[in-house]
Enzyme design. Structure first.
Site, PDB file in Angstrom:
ATOM      1  N   ASP A 150      -2.569 -11.237  -1.425  1.00 41.35           N
ATOM      2  CA  ASP A 150      -3.117 -10.642  -0.204  1.00 41.35           C
ATOM      3  C   ASP A 150      -4.613 -10.365  -0.410  1.00 41.35           C
ATOM      4  OD1 ASP A 150      -1.943  -9.002   2.375  1.00 41.35           O
ATOM      5  OD2 ASP A 150      -3.685  -7.977   1.546  1.00 41.35           O
ATOM      6  N   HIS A 165       0.819  -1.228   0.000  1.00 41.15           N
ATOM      7  CA  HIS A 165       0.000   0.000   0.000  1.00 41.15           C
ATOM      8  C   HIS A 165       0.849   1.272   0.000  1.00 41.15           C
ATOM      9  CE1 HIS A 165      -3.626  -2.313   0.499  1.00 41.15           C
ATOM     10  NE2 HIS A 165      -3.294  -2.771   1.694  1.00 41.15           N
ATOM     11  N   HIS A 215      -6.065  -7.628   0.196  1.00 44.83           N
ATOM     12  CA  HIS A 215      -6.237  -6.244  -0.264  1.00 44.83           C
ATOM     13  C   HIS A 215      -5.458  -5.962  -1.548  1.00 44.83           C
ATOM     14  CE1 HIS A 215      -6.815  -6.381   4.155  1.00 44.83           C
ATOM     15  NE2 HIS A 215      -7.887  -5.681   3.830  1.00 44.83           N
TER      16      HIS A 215
HETATM   17 ZN   LIG Z   1      -4.046  -7.248   3.369  1.00 41.51          ZN
END
Ligand SMILES: [Zn+2]
Length: 249
Positions: free
Chosen positions: A137, A100, A139
């Protein structure tokens, strides 16, 4: 296969779930004695600058403890990538996670984009040209996607309603892709049935590891490395990482 790991990764550098006490220990417990461990050096500021703005680097550096651990995580990814290029399959058991983190900002327990910093280092040494990144993952790795959009690094994040479909999507994508220099993996375990995503069984991680191994052996001389991203249920995280590595290695 070797595990890239630094004892300082157990330090609690922030108050988010990726940084929580006992998380690394839960994984170590499953891997110790089964694999050789290699200790990385911290990424240098020059390494970070290939991906991140000076503003972003300075903003993380305001918290010196966090900065030091984040540089060690990026350095762990670099080490894993270098070993993969030398023919040694490797897994970076690192934290904080990185997917991220974009060039100029970050969120979601991430600070520097470990996998991007590692790939940028290989590219700076003209060791690789194109790359396939699989991020399994829970996300979407917006940071990795932002950093590499439109270039020779392809980012793939599967999404599915059930585990069969999820694994199938990965297999199908591997069928379509060819001609990459290295296969890099953002390995997050938060999609497990007993973690936030509630989808994958432990055995699915072994299958995903198998698929990656097969694709890398077919397309890029077996060159592959993974780095840890998410995974928050300490009760199952270790056995999920272990299952993945059994397939991957
Ligand atoms: Zn995650």
């Amino acid at each position: 296969m070797k595990i890239v790991y630094h004892p300082r990764y157990t330090e609690v550098y922030a108050s988010d779930p990726a940084a929580s006490g006992g998380r690394m220990e839960a994984i170590l417990k499953e891997l110790e004695g089964k694999y050789d461990f290699v200790e990385p050096q911290a990424a240098s500021e020059d390494d970070l600058k290939r991906i991140h703005s000076q503003y972003h680097i300075e903003s993380i550096r305001r918290d010196r403890h966090l900065y030091d651990i984040a540089c060690l995580a990026a350095g762990g990814a670099i080490k894993a990538a270098q070993m993969a290029m030398e023919g040694e399959v490797s897994f970076g058991l690192i934290r904080p996670p990185g997917h991220h983190a974009s060039s100029d900002h970050c969120w979601g327990f991430c600070y520097f984009n470990n996998i991007a910093v590692a790939l940028a280092r290989l590219r700076s040494e003209t060791l690789i040209e194109s790359v396939l990144i699989l991020d399994f993952d829970l996300h979407f790795g917006d940071g990795t996607n932002n950093i590499f959009s439109g270039g020779k690094v392809k980012y793939f994040h599967p999404e599915a309603r059930n585990c069969e479909e999820f694994v199938e999507q990965i297999a199908n994508r591997f069928q379509e892709e060819e001609g990459y220099s290295i296969l890099a993996v953002s390995a997050g375990f938060d999609r497990h049935i007993e973690d936030w995503g509630g989808l994958l069984a432990t055995d699915d991680y072994r299958t995903i590891g198998d698929l990656i191994k097969e694709a890398a052996e077919k397309n890029c001389k077996g060159r592959r490395f993974g780095v840890l991203e998410g995974g928050y249920n300490h009760g199952v995280l270790g056995k999920n990482v272990k299952a993945f590595l059994e397939g991957f290695g």
